[in-house]
Design a protein around this motif. Structure first.
Motif, PDB file in Angstrom:
ATOM      1  N   GLN A   1      20.145  35.851  16.398  1.00 37.98           N
ATOM      2  CA  GLN A   1      19.478  36.824  17.252  1.00 37.98           C
ATOM      3  C   GLN A   1      18.005  36.926  16.913  1.00 37.98           C
ATOM      4  OE1 GLN A   1      19.790  38.285  19.864  1.00 37.98           O
ATOM      5  NE2 GLN A   1      21.786  39.166  20.263  1.00 37.98           N
ATOM      6  N   VAL A   2      17.226  37.262  17.929  1.00 38.32           N
ATOM      7  CA  VAL A   2      15.783  37.417  17.772  1.00 38.32           C
ATOM      8  C   VAL A   2      15.393  38.806  18.265  1.00 38.32           C
ATOM      9  CG1 VAL A   2      13.529  36.578  18.501  1.00 38.32           C
ATOM     10  CG2 VAL A   2      15.375  34.950  18.049  1.00 38.32           C
ATOM     11  N   GLN A   3      14.551  39.470  17.525  1.00 38.89           N
ATOM     12  CA  GLN A   3      14.049  40.791  17.925  1.00 38.89           C
ATOM     13  C   GLN A   3      12.536  40.751  18.008  1.00 38.89           C
ATOM     14  OE1 GLN A   3      16.010  40.669  14.844  1.00 38.89           O
ATOM     15  NE2 GLN A   3      17.814  40.620  16.189  1.00 38.89           N
ATOM     16  N   LEU A   4      12.007  41.432  19.038  1.00 40.88           N
ATOM     17  CA  LEU A   4      10.563  41.626  19.178  1.00 40.88           C
ATOM     18  C   LEU A   4      10.291  43.122  19.115  1.00 40.88           C
ATOM     19  CD1 LEU A   4      10.812  38.669  20.226  1.00 40.88           C
ATOM     20  CD2 LEU A   4       9.034  39.241  21.877  1.00 40.88           C
ATOM     21  N   VAL A   5       9.394  43.506  18.239  1.00 39.34           N
ATOM     22  CA  VAL A   5       9.074  44.914  18.063  1.00 39.34           C
ATOM     23  C   VAL A   5       7.582  45.126  18.298  1.00 39.34           C
ATOM     24  CG1 VAL A   5       9.086  46.880  16.503  1.00 39.34           C
ATOM     25  CG2 VAL A   5      10.962  45.224  16.445  1.00 39.34           C
ATOM     26  N   GLU A   6       7.270  45.958  19.300  1.00 39.31           N
ATOM     27  CA  GLU A   6       5.873  46.264  19.622  1.00 39.31           C
ATOM     28  C   GLU A   6       5.431  47.535  18.906  1.00 39.31           C
ATOM     29  OE1 GLU A   6       7.241  44.868  23.971  1.00 39.31           O
ATOM     30  OE2 GLU A   6       8.037  46.356  22.567  1.00 39.31           O
ATOM     31  N   SER A   7       4.134  47.638  18.690  1.00 34.93           N
ATOM     32  CA  SER A   7       3.542  48.847  18.129  1.00 34.93           C
ATOM     33  C   SER A   7       2.099  48.932  18.586  1.00 34.93           C
ATOM     34  CB  SER A   7       3.627  48.851  16.608  1.00 34.93           C
ATOM     35  OG  SER A   7       2.936  47.738  16.072  1.00 34.93           O
ATOM     36  N   GLY A   8       1.530  50.124  18.449  1.00 35.74           N
ATOM     37  CA  GLY A   8       0.103  50.293  18.719  1.00 35.74           C
ATOM     38  C   GLY A   8      -0.234  51.019  20.004  1.00 35.74           C
ATOM     39  N   GLY A   9       0.764  51.369  20.798  1.00 31.12           N
ATOM     40  CA  GLY A   9       0.472  52.103  22.016  1.00 31.12           C
ATOM     41  C   GLY A   9       0.063  53.534  21.718  1.00 31.12           C
ATOM     42  N   GLY A  10      -0.358  54.242  22.766  1.00 29.92           N
ATOM     43  CA  GLY A  10      -0.742  55.639  22.593  1.00 29.92           C
ATOM     44  C   GLY A  10      -1.577  56.147  23.740  1.00 29.92           C
ATOM     45  N   LEU A  11      -2.196  57.293  23.495  1.00 26.53           N
ATOM     46  CA  LEU A  11      -3.043  57.949  24.491  1.00 26.53           C
ATOM     47  C   LEU A  11      -4.503  57.761  24.096  1.00 26.53           C
ATOM     48  CD1 LEU A  11      -3.516  59.913  26.890  1.00 26.53           C
ATOM     49  CD2 LEU A  11      -3.243  61.778  25.240  1.00 26.53           C
TER      50      LEU A  11
END
Length: 122
Positions: A1-11
């Motif tokens: 299995q492969v997972q992609l995890v995003e970060s860094g979003g916001g207002l």
């Protein structure tokens, strides 16, 4: 299995900047293309923002050219999206994807992250 995890979003206010990251993990032999897409609140479909090959060749949607920069760190299986001069029209959920081969002989499969919200206020 492969997972992609995003970060860094916001207002952020219009004219501001954000940097998104997307890290791929799991059973990875190699990654070809990686990219960012977004889905605006009033739209049903995701639209291309930027893509980058394993060799570093990048392409952008016309609406973000000159403002966004996509890059990747192949050693970390991570793709980034530096977003400058943000506009309210950039608001949406940003998704990363990656074309991953899990073995040397596999054709590869396109995996998606769960999305990260970017909101640009006027």
């Amino acid at each position: 299995q492969v997972q992609l995890v995003e970060s860094g979003g916001g207002l952020v206010q219009a004219g501001g900047s954000l940097r998104l990251s997307c890290a791929a993990s799991g059973s990875i032999f190699s990654i070809n293309g990686m990219g960012w897409y977004r889905q605006a609140p009033a739209k049903k479909q995701r639209e291309l923002v930027a893509v980058i090959t394993s060799g570093g060749n990048a392409n952008y949607a016309d609406s973000v050219k000159g403002r966004f920069t996509i890059s990747r760190d192949n050693a970390k299986n991570t793709v980034y999206l530096q977003m400058n001069s943000l506009e309210p029209e950039d608001t949406g959920v940003y998704y990363c994807n990656a074309h991953v081969k899990t073995t040397q002989l596999s054709y590869g499969y396109l995996y998606w992250g769960q999305g990260t919200q970017v909101t640009v206020s006027s």
